[in-house]
Design an enzyme around this catalytic site. Structure first.
Site, PDB file in Angstrom:
ATOM      1  N   SER A   1     -17.073  16.995   0.571  1.00 36.90           N
ATOM      2  CA  SER A   1     -16.360  17.142   1.838  1.00 36.90           C
ATOM      3  C   SER A   1     -17.269  17.567   2.980  1.00 36.90           C
ATOM      4  O   SER A   1     -18.161  18.397   2.831  1.00 36.90           O
ATOM      5  CB  SER A   1     -15.263  18.188   1.688  1.00 36.90           C
ATOM      6  OG  SER A   1     -14.799  18.548   2.968  1.00 36.90           O
TER       7      SER A   1
ATOM      8  N   LEU B   1      -1.230   7.276   2.467  1.00 39.49           N
ATOM      9  CA  LEU B   1      -0.494   8.070   3.459  1.00 39.49           C
ATOM     10  C   LEU B   1       0.287   7.196   4.425  1.00 39.49           C
ATOM     11  O   LEU B   1       1.435   7.488   4.744  1.00 39.49           O
ATOM     12  CB  LEU B   1      -1.469   8.959   4.213  1.00 39.49           C
ATOM     13  CG  LEU B   1      -1.691  10.302   3.539  1.00 39.49           C
ATOM     14  CD1 LEU B   1      -2.821  11.054   4.195  1.00 39.49           C
ATOM     15  CD2 LEU B   1      -0.405  11.133   3.589  1.00 39.49           C
TER      16      LEU B   1
ATOM     17  N   ARG C   1     -20.509  12.353  12.306  1.00 39.36           N
ATOM     18  CA  ARG C   1     -20.991  11.700  11.089  1.00 39.36           C
ATOM     19  C   ARG C   1     -22.070  10.656  11.340  1.00 39.36           C
ATOM     20  O   ARG C   1     -23.035  10.573  10.587  1.00 39.36           O
ATOM     21  CB  ARG C   1     -19.807  11.044  10.371  1.00 39.36           C
ATOM     22  CG  ARG C   1     -18.884  12.066   9.812  1.00 39.36           C
ATOM     23  CD  ARG C   1     -17.688  11.456   9.148  1.00 39.36           C
ATOM     24  NE  ARG C   1     -16.888  12.532   8.577  1.00 39.36           N
ATOM     25  CZ  ARG C   1     -15.745  12.344   7.942  1.00 39.36           C
ATOM     26  NH1 ARG C   1     -15.252  11.142   7.808  1.00 39.36           N
ATOM     27  NH2 ARG C   1     -15.106  13.373   7.454  1.00 39.36           N
TER      28      ARG C   1
ATOM     29  N   GLY D   1       0.837  -1.196   0.000  1.00 38.77           N
ATOM     30  CA  GLY D   1       0.000   0.000   0.000  1.00 38.77           C
ATOM     31  C   GLY D   1       0.870   1.243   0.000  1.00 38.77           C
ATOM     32  O   GLY D   1       1.895   1.304   0.675  1.00 38.77           O
TER      33      GLY D   1
END
Lengths: 249, 637
Positions: free
Chosen positions: B283, B42, B329, B39
């Site tokens: 976003s 980040l 969320r 991977g």
């Protein structure tokens, strides 16, 4: 809506390719271009044929993986758009669409619409970075960067590396891609120290990868999904001349 | 018994104490040690670059054509750091409290504190790499507020923070590639983990360009492969995101923790038809200025701009006045689902709610809004054909981030010695809900600041091991199993496509193990997934061959794993008789429809062991001990 597609099919790098005709009927105009290709592939697989290979991943216009020539235009008819963000509403019912891979000597074809863009990675690897190791960075706000400079650097840094600039250029030049990174870094105080070495190395690598020279037709800016400005190329030329004549000063 | 290896001492000192005592590897010995990193997002790019800088020999793998395309690139809103630049009372401790509370007290205190602590360094690191974060006119860093918190701690680079952070990490990685400390293998997919004498010693990969199966050995293997939210098919994730690498490691003995906790993001674009391949995320930062509402009247037919103010229901502001449109969320997604399910949804399919900028545009001017969110408004226009400067956006909840993943201890090591899991691939830090702008943070600090210490600590015992041979029988066995699976998939030659199965599984999970779950539904889903899996192995059609480029084959392998992951998600959800964060069990709710947590019985992490094909998984509990703050009922009212 109905569409007639002419798609470039090529088994691998060394096999000859050709345009093949496909017809699709009753498509929804809200469908994205890649969803239209998904629909085609579903049909091909069910009919026992091999699906069309094409590159894509995020489908949000940001990863830069998708990209193909659509009716001769990189990423299709809309300005500043990736292929994944192109929708069928941009085409007419019954239209014939020619779909080909990005063409450039530095981007060899892998299969069908997939090309090898690793040359871009090698350009970055040659110098497209700030040489800072992990863990010992100074306080981020200690070096002030004006709002205007940060925004200008961002404008250049926004390049997604899709390769449309190369594909649309008659010389297959990577000047827009390379210059965007050079400008991004040269504008910021953190990147200034290495600006001379960076531009020399990156331009050298760009040439080594067999990209053509920039002859200022500015087609790249027109086709760029992120609207990266050709002024970056001017800055790259300036940085290059500065480095050549004045070295590290 | 699971050992989480949390260091002794007060919370504020744990990480410092760990670093003080962690074992080191002499620079001369580092070049004798190989590390595999799977991977290049980040977490992956940053750990590969960091280890490369230190002098280890690193092999970096990604399935994309370039490491720069890993899905971290798509994160838009920002990255959190407790810098307190706004002088609004932020601190590491406050960020720790917000994150622990945001995760509904289902994360480890020590991990969460460390993430908040390391957040300070991340901004410094990224700026040093040339990440052009938003700046005030005086030149200092700017930030904004995000869901679930009452301070401004989110740093951003317009709406493309993930892209800029990833480019910083990618450039650091490519710098090491240029120095030959990191060897890059793009267009390679990990298909199995190789274990020798109980330790992770290598991987089997498929070269996606040629179809060749390759063996790679190392002294440690790092999985930084992101999340498996794409299991729902319709999700905000990139098409290639998958859970296969962590799942194959799970089947080799690594425990999976909290698999059913998958965050549903409240602000994605709604589904418009069956052909759709993904849902695009807008976003969360939009919620800073956008107001969320639905019509007060059921089955409203008037266009949004014709509905007067007093006939609009700003339901988040109404239900959660303290946080309003910035409620976390899980709360916001559930509130949207509640309005949609009770008949107040809007849009052609009545599956969305409005996100309205008219007030913000009136107060701040179009230019200001354009500067903050211009690219998101452009994206919205391209996808939907509507201009959000003139009428409200339509948004709806969509599967997004998997809080679950491989179980890891404080060192980010799985239950297999030498196998580490970083970023979204592990379960740590977010608890049962991830706060906005914490995913980029966790992935980055895992890779830049935590794993370099903990992997070195592990490798310090490996300096006498010598080169690991890929001729070991364990490699041969793993390679043969992979080849067999490929051959089996190709030879089924059925009638239905891989996508058909993926879509069917995704719908099943969304309906029964999505925003809301209940016991009957989960039991039903387990049976249906088993049936669907059996049918897949009889009737899937994978065209082409195994020995060349074959996207259908790649997808088939991932969907085969998704059946098993989906089943485990349902088992996990079924055993947790409470509602917490992203996990809303309908049987456990307050009279006004809020989640009802059960701390006396469920204050633990569920870690699952693979027990074999078609066997029920085994549950192992890691109790959560809260020393610093006591769990309270989350209230955003």
């Amino acid at each position: 809506m109905d569409l007639h597609l002419k798609i470039w099919r090529q088994k691998d790098k060394s096999t000859e390719g050709k345009l093949v005709n496909y017809d699709l009927k009753e498509l929804n105009s809200h469908m994205s271009f890649l969803e239209m290709l998904d629909t085609l592939n579903e049909k091909l697989i069910t009919e026992g044929e091999e699906p069309v290979e094409f590159d894509h991943d995020c489908r949000e216009g940001i990863c830069g993986q998708c990209g193909m020539m659509i009716n001769g235009l990189a990423h299709g008819p809309l300005e500043n758009t990736t292929t994944c963000q192109l929708h069928l509403r941009s085409f007419k019912d019954g239209e014939t669409i020619v779909i080909e891979p990005f063409r450039a000597e530095a981007f060899p074809i892998k299969r069908d619409l997939k090309v090898d863009r690793s040359a871009f990675d090698r350009i970055i690897s040659s110098g497209g970075f700030v040489s800072v190791n992990t863990g010992q960075a100074p306080d981020a706000t200690a070096i002030a960067v004006t709002h205007q400079v940060a925004e200008e650097a961002f404008d250049s840094a926004a390049c997604i590396g899709c390769g449309a600039c190369v594909a649309t250029c008659k010389n297959a030049s990577a000047a827009l891609f390379t210059s965007a990174k050079i400008s991004h870094m040269a504008l910021l105080p953190q990147g200034k120290e290495e600006r001379s070495e960076r531009v020399l190395k990156m331009v050298r690598q760009m040439d080594k990868e067999l990209f053509g020279h920039c002859s200022n037709t500015e087609a790249c800016e027109v086709e760029c999904p992120q609207g990266i400005s050709v002024l970056n190329i001017a800055r790259m030329n300036y940085e290059y001349s500065r480095a050549m004549f004045f070295g590290k000063k | 018994m699971l050992d989480s290896k949390i260091p002794q001492g007060p919370l504020e000192q744990k990480w410092t104490n760990y670093k003080k005592t962690a074992k080191l590897v002499n620079p001369a010995n580092r070049k004798k040690l190989d590390v595999i990193v799977v991977g290049t997002g980040l977490a992956g790019s940053s750990i590969a670059a960091s280890l490369g800088e230190m002098g280890y020999h690193v092999k970096s793998f990604c399935f994309q054509d370039s490491p720069r395309r890993a899905h971290s690139v798509a994160a838009q809103g920002g990255v959190n750091a407790a810098k307190n630049y706004k002088n609004d009372g932020d601190s590491v401790y406050r960020m720790f409290v917000d994150t622990l509370k945001g995760g509904d007290f289902r994360a480890r205190e020590a991990n969460v504190y460390r993430m908040a602590e390391c957040s300070l360094n991340l901004i410094d690191q990224a700026v040093a790499q040339g990440v052009p974060f938003g700046r005030e006119y005086g030149g200092y860093l700017n930030n904004r507020s995000f869901g679930g918190v009452q301070v401004s701690r989110t740093f951003y680079a317009r709406g493309q923070t993930g892209q800029q952070l990833l480019l910083g990490a990618y450039q650091a990685l490519m710098r090491q590639v240029g120095k030959n400390t990191v060897q890059l293998f793009s267009r390679h997919e990990m298909l199995d983990l190789v274990i020798i004498d109980g330790k992770a010693r290598g991987i089997i990969v498929r070269n996606l360009d040629t179809g060749e199966i390759e063996r790679h050995s190392a002294h440690a293997v790092v999985l930084a492969t992101g999340g498996y939210g794409k299991i729902y098919y319709l999700s905000t994730l990139a098409m290639g995101c998958n859970g296969s690498a962590i799942w194959r490691a799970h089947k080799k003995g690594a425990l999976m923790a909290s698999p059913s906790w998958i965050q549903v993001h409240p602000t994605s674009l709604p589904q418009s038809g069956d052909y759709q391949s993904k849902l695009t995320l807008m976003s969360e930062s939009l919620r800073n200025d956008g107001r969320i509402w639905v019509p007060l009247k059921e089955n409203e037919t008037r266009p949004s701009n014709d509905i007067p103010e007093n006939e609009r229901d700003y339901y988040l502001e109404r239900r959660y006045p303290a946080f309003g449109n910035l409620a976390p969320r899980d709360i916001s997604s559930r509130a949207a689902k509640e309005r949609i399910d009770t008949g107040f949804g809007i849009g052609p399919l009545k599956n969305a709610v409005y996100l309205d900028f008219s007030k913000a545009i009136r107060e701040q001017g179009k230019e200001k809004i354009q500067e903050k969110y211009g690219n998101l408004f452009d994206m919205y226009l391209k996808i939907t054909g509507y201009d959000a400067y003139k009428e409200p956006m339509m948004i709806s909840p969509s599967a997004h981030f998997s809080m679950g993943g491989l179980w890891v201890d404080y060192e980010l090591m799985t239950t297999i010695p030498g196998l580490f899991a970083l970023g979204e691939a592990n379960f740590a830090d977010h608890g049962a809900n991830r706060l906005g702008a914490n995913s980029l943070l966790q992935a980055s600090v895992d890779g830049y600041f935590i794993a370099p210490y903990t992997i070195a600590n592990y490798l310090s015992n490996e300096i006498h091991t010598g080169k690991i041979s890929t001729e070991d029988p364990a490699f041969e066995k793993a390679e043969n199993a992979v080849k067999q699976q490929i051959e089996d998939l190709i030879n089924i030659k059925g009638t239905k496509t891989v996508d058909h199965y993926h879509k069917t599984l995704g719908k099943l999970l969304y309906d029964y193990c999505g925003l809301a779950r209940n016991k009957e539904g989960l039991k039903y889903a387990i049976e249906e997934i088993q049936k669907l899996k059996a049918e897949f192995y009889k009737n899937v059609r994978v065209s082409g061959h195994g020995n060349n480029m074959n996207t259908e084959l790649e997808k088939a392998g991932r969907v085969a794993d998704y059946f098993e992951i989906g089943e485990l998600m349902c088992y996990d959800a079924l055993t947790r008789n409470e509602s917490c964060g992203a996990h809303f069990r309908e049987e456990y709710q307050t009279p006004d429809g809020e989640a009802l947590r059960n701390d006396s019985e469920f204050q633990f992490i569920s870690a699952w062991a693979w027990t074999g094909e078609n066997q029920e998984p085994e549950l192992i509990k890691e109790p959560l001990v809260f020393e610093e703050i006591q769990p309270t009922v989350r209230s955003y009212k």
